[in-house]
Design a protein around this motif. Structure first.
Motif, mmCIF file in Angstrom:
data_model
loop_
_atom_site.group_PDB
_atom_site.id
_atom_site.type_symbol
_atom_site.label_atom_id
_atom_site.label_comp_id
_atom_site.label_asym_id
_atom_site.label_seq_id
_atom_site.Cartn_x
_atom_site.Cartn_y
_atom_site.Cartn_z
ATOM 1 N N ALA A 45 24.223 72.753 59.011
ATOM 2 C CA ALA A 45 24.932 71.442 58.822
ATOM 3 C C ALA A 45 25.423 71.007 60.229
ATOM 4 C CB ALA A 45 26.196 71.696 58.009
ATOM 5 N N VAL A 46 25.295 71.751 61.194
ATOM 6 C CA VAL A 46 26.073 71.516 62.508
ATOM 7 C C VAL A 46 24.880 71.652 63.680
ATOM 8 C CG1 VAL A 46 28.260 72.008 61.963
ATOM 9 C CG2 VAL A 46 26.760 73.944 63.087
ATOM 10 N N LYS A 47 23.598 71.924 63.458
ATOM 11 C CA LYS A 47 22.662 72.353 64.349
ATOM 12 C C LYS A 47 22.061 71.046 64.859
ATOM 13 C CE LYS A 47 18.402 72.828 61.881
ATOM 14 N NZ LYS A 47 17.417 73.811 61.534
ATOM 15 N N CYS A 48 22.281 69.941 64.179
ATOM 16 C CA CYS A 48 21.394 68.656 64.738
ATOM 17 C C CYS A 48 22.332 67.937 65.749
ATOM 18 C CB CYS A 48 21.464 67.614 63.417
ATOM 19 S SG CYS A 48 20.164 68.123 62.068
ATOM 20 N N ASN A 49 23.664 67.906 65.721
ATOM 21 C CA ASN A 49 24.488 67.497 66.706
ATOM 22 C C ASN A 49 25.254 68.509 67.768
ATOM 23 O OD1 ASN A 49 23.991 64.892 65.852
ATOM 24 N ND2 ASN A 49 25.325 65.249 64.039
ATOM 25 N N LEU A 50 24.424 69.777 67.757
ATOM 26 C CA LEU A 50 25.152 70.659 68.480
ATOM 27 C C LEU A 50 25.412 70.192 70.241
ATOM 28 C CD1 LEU A 50 25.826 73.456 67.709
ATOM 29 C CD2 LEU A 50 23.813 74.173 68.642
ATOM 30 N N PRO A 51 26.238 70.519 70.728
ATOM 31 C CA PRO A 51 26.564 70.159 72.183
ATOM 32 C C PRO A 51 25.713 71.360 73.115
ATOM 33 C CG PRO A 51 28.546 71.123 71.327
ATOM 34 C CD PRO A 51 27.564 70.824 70.081
ATOM 35 N N GLU A 52 25.888 70.897 74.398
ATOM 36 C CA GLU A 52 25.514 71.936 75.481
ATOM 37 C C GLU A 52 23.907 72.202 74.998
ATOM 38 O OE1 GLU A 52 27.167 72.825 77.769
ATOM 39 O OE2 GLU A 52 29.346 72.854 77.497
#
Length: 699
Positions: A535-542
């Motif tokens: 759910a979060v890997k698409c907008n992952l920072p860094e």
């Protein structure tokens, strides 16, 4: 100074005399060069007395020492060799140890051939002899010390540990000989051994090298205090009959202590009767100045972190006080003083904390370690619990260790990076606790939690795809927690939240999470689940934007060649490495400018050193991937190479380049010389680089 009557150390100012009525005594005077001693020296009686003035420059940087309280978590600067000195030392021990005449013998684990010792160390006799004469003088001046020292040496010889040697039989310029000085270490308060004789193989010879410098570093075999507090203690018991067969010197102050009293353990107290740790602050007169407050806080010491949330508040006050720039004997600014007074008042109302030492259950059948990390803008930390199950399925969770940290000053770290530091601290601490307990308990599983979904997603990402700061920490965490399960926990259920936000001293003992963890984990049917990061890997920072690839939504260019193809085409097109390097540097600048606004774009008509260097590294990386892809893949997976490169102990640096390992990591050589980049022997690029260097060196 022989036969002197009086003397004056100038200057003797009116201001100095006005502040000090006794003008006959010298005083410290502040000058633009620092403090000097000035004034009158009193009369001396006749005789052979000597007067000396000694000034020592103190190199201790108090500012640096204080900053250690709030440094962020770092990763080791040195890489881990596959065959370390510790392994070599152990192998040497196994090969050379032997039992002769009821004594074990092992040869010295030297890094260099024994015949070459003199070339490294030089003369050691004159320096050892000088130390011996100084020791002899000290012993003559202290008959009691001389008696104890002589007794030790006599016993040392009687036991066969030492014997007399005629050094005239040796050629001190050729034979491998090192003279070891010795000295006394006194501990008058020790219960058993008050004098200990130390053999100092760290004495440097005339070539500024010692015997210790030439020995392999073996593994640490003594447990440190952190490990000891987690496992066992010196012999003491709540039933004196148990100690009847234990020698007096092995008991904890048995001659001096009744069992109703408490044994103090590094700021904690250990109550023998209840088999529990206790923490109760020793309150004195309220501190009101910077010096008094810092002195009071510095006395807090809780090695296991059982009272961790208290230290968070204390360290926050310490950090604020340190940055206030007030004088040592001045009162803090009002806002800091108010915060301090509230904290101190809460300490006075706090009931003593009592924590069981033995957290295992009777008839225990299962043991698990459960860890938590959390961070805020002010502090971060981790807490670790032992989750035990008995034969009836009853579960208990008990705090066994925590580590609080204060967020660094002016660090400008983003919240995900702060959460990353907290998770890294948890990974390090969990590995340490597991190593301390694994021989005492059969630990079936280890579960570690964070309330940061970003950090948990980073842990599922290949470090090569992440920016350097995050990648270095994630890589270390993956190595440390390879066999552990990372899970997500909500903030309001996270015990480590007590560390990131602090807990008032009078509220800590009754806190619902701190000492026993989340209640739902006491349910026998509770299942620990791995975090799903989809759910979060698409907008992952860094996450890195690889050169040649563009951000989503950015300018679209008619370019479909992959980076490797671009680099490969440039290499084959030019017969000069410098030409290929410059062309690639301009290509990289072009791609970089596409991602920037006009004001941010690089528009100078020359290439910087950094641009040229990055281009060269990209070329070399392309060649390494072409020739050493299997080696690189194995290293990325944490495995050892199996090709011909194995003898070089290769490792991947922060840029993903293959470098030589070896044992020069402790030398003073520059990093690039200690760990050279590995070039393929048959590579066209290698030929171009060698040719270019050859041309540059021609007269």
């Amino acid at each position: 100074m022989h036969h002197a009557t009086s003397a004056t150390l100038l200057p003797q100012s009116e201001e100095l005399t006005r502040h000090h009525r006794d003008a006959a005594q010298p005083r410290l005077v502040h000058t633009q060069f620092g403090y000097i001693l000035a004034g009158n020296l009193p009369e001396f009686s006749h005789g052979n007395s000597a007067v000396s003035l000694f000034c020592r420059d103190c190199k201790t940087d108090l500012n640096s020492t204080m900053k250690q309280f709030w440094q962020s978590e770092s990763v080791p600067q040195e890489f881990t060799e596959h065959e370390s000195e510790k392994v070599q030392c152990e192998e040497h021990f196994q090969k050379t140890v032997k039992l002769e005449n009821k004594q074990f013998e092992v040869s010295i684990p030297l890094k260099v051939p024994i015949y070459d010792i003199n070339n490294y160390i030089g003369d050691s006799l004159s320096l050892a002899l000088k130390r011996f004469l100084n020791l002899e003088k000290k012993l003559h001046n202290d008959p009691s010390l001389f008696k104890e020292y002589k007794s030790f040496i006599d016993e040392y010889i009687d036991l066969g540990h030492a014997s007399s040697v005629d050094i005239s039989q040796y050629d001190l310029n050729k034979d491998p000989i090192y003279f070891i000085p010795h000295h006394a270490v006194l501990k008058p308060d020790a219960v058993s051994t008050k004098l200990r004789v130390v053999m100092d193989a760290g004495m440097k010879g005339s070539n500024k090298m010692s015997l210790n410098d030439l020995l392999l570093t073996g593994p640490v075999i003594q447990a440190d205090m952190f490990d000891i507090l987690h496992t066992s203690h010196k012999w003491c018991a709540n039933n004196s009959a148990i100690l009847s067969d234990i020698p007096t010197e092995k008991q904890q102050h048995s001659d001096e202590l009744e069992f109703q009293k408490e044994i103090k353990t590094l700021g904690l107290k250990f109550n023998v009767n209840t088999d529990s740790f206790q923490f109760a602050p020793m309150l004195e007169q309220p501190a009101t100045t910077k010096r008094q407050i810092l002195s009071f806080i510095s006395q807090f010491f809780d090695l296991l972190g059982l009272a961790g949330p208290l230290f968070v508040q204390a360290k926050e006050i310490m950090q604020s006080l340190w940055t206030s720039k007030v004088g040592w004997d001045s009162a803090p600014p009002p806002e800091i003083l108010t915060k301090w007074q509230e904290f101190y008042s809460s300490l006075t109302r706090m009931q003593p904390l009592t924590i069981k030492r033995n957290v295992c259950l009777d008839n225990q059948t299962n043991a698990e370690l459960v860890g938590f990390s959390d961070s805020s803008a002010k502090a971060y930390g981790c807490a670790i619990y032992l989750r035990a199950t008995d034969k009836n399925g009853k579960i208990s969770m008990s705090l066994i260790s925590s580590k609080p940290r204060i967020t660094p000053l002016n660090s400008n770290l983003s919240m995900p990076r702060l959460e990353l530091n907290a998770a890294l601290l948890l990974a390090k601490t969990m590995a340490r606790v597991y190593d301390s307990l694994k021989d005492e308990l059969q630990i079936q599983n280890v579960y570690i939690h964070s309330d940061s979904q970003v950090v948990l997603a980073w842990l599922k990402t290949n470090p090569i795809k992440l920016n350097a700061y995050v990648a270095n920490r994630i890589k270390l965490m993956q190595q440390l927690t390879n066999n552990y399960l990372w899970s997500y926990i909500k903030t309001d259920q996270n015990p480590a939240d007590c560390l990131s936000r602090g807990v008032s001293p009078c509220d800590l003992m009754q806190h619902p999470l701190w000492f026993n963890g989340p209640k739902f984990m006491l349910d026998p049917d509770y299942k620990f689940t791995e975090f799903n990061y989809e759910a979060v890997k698409c907008n992952l920072p860094e996450v890195k934007v690889v050169s040649g690839e563009l951000n989503e939504g950015g300018p679209v260019c008619a370019a479909s060649l992959k980076v490797n193809n671009v680099v490969g085409n440039i290499i084959t097109k030019y017969s000069s490495i410098s030409k290929a390097q410059r062309v690639l540097a301009y290509v990289q600048r072009f791609i970089s400018n596409l991602k920037k606004t006009r004001s941010e774009q690089i528009k100078c008509n020359y290439l910087t050193y950094s641009e040229l260097n990055q281009a060269l590294l990209l070329i070399i990386k392309h060649e390494q991937m072409k020739y050493f892809s299997s080696d690189i893949k194995r290293l990325q997976e944490g495995k050892q190479t199996e090709s011909s490169l194995k003898g070089l102990n290769p490792f991947l640096d922060a840029d993903g380049l293959l470098r030589v390992g070896g044992r020069l990591q402790h030398s003073a050589l520059p990093y690039a010389q200690k760990h050279q980049i590995i070039l393929p022997n048959d590579s066209y690029v290698t030929q171009l680089i060698v040719r270019n260097e050859h041309v540059k060196l021609l007269p």
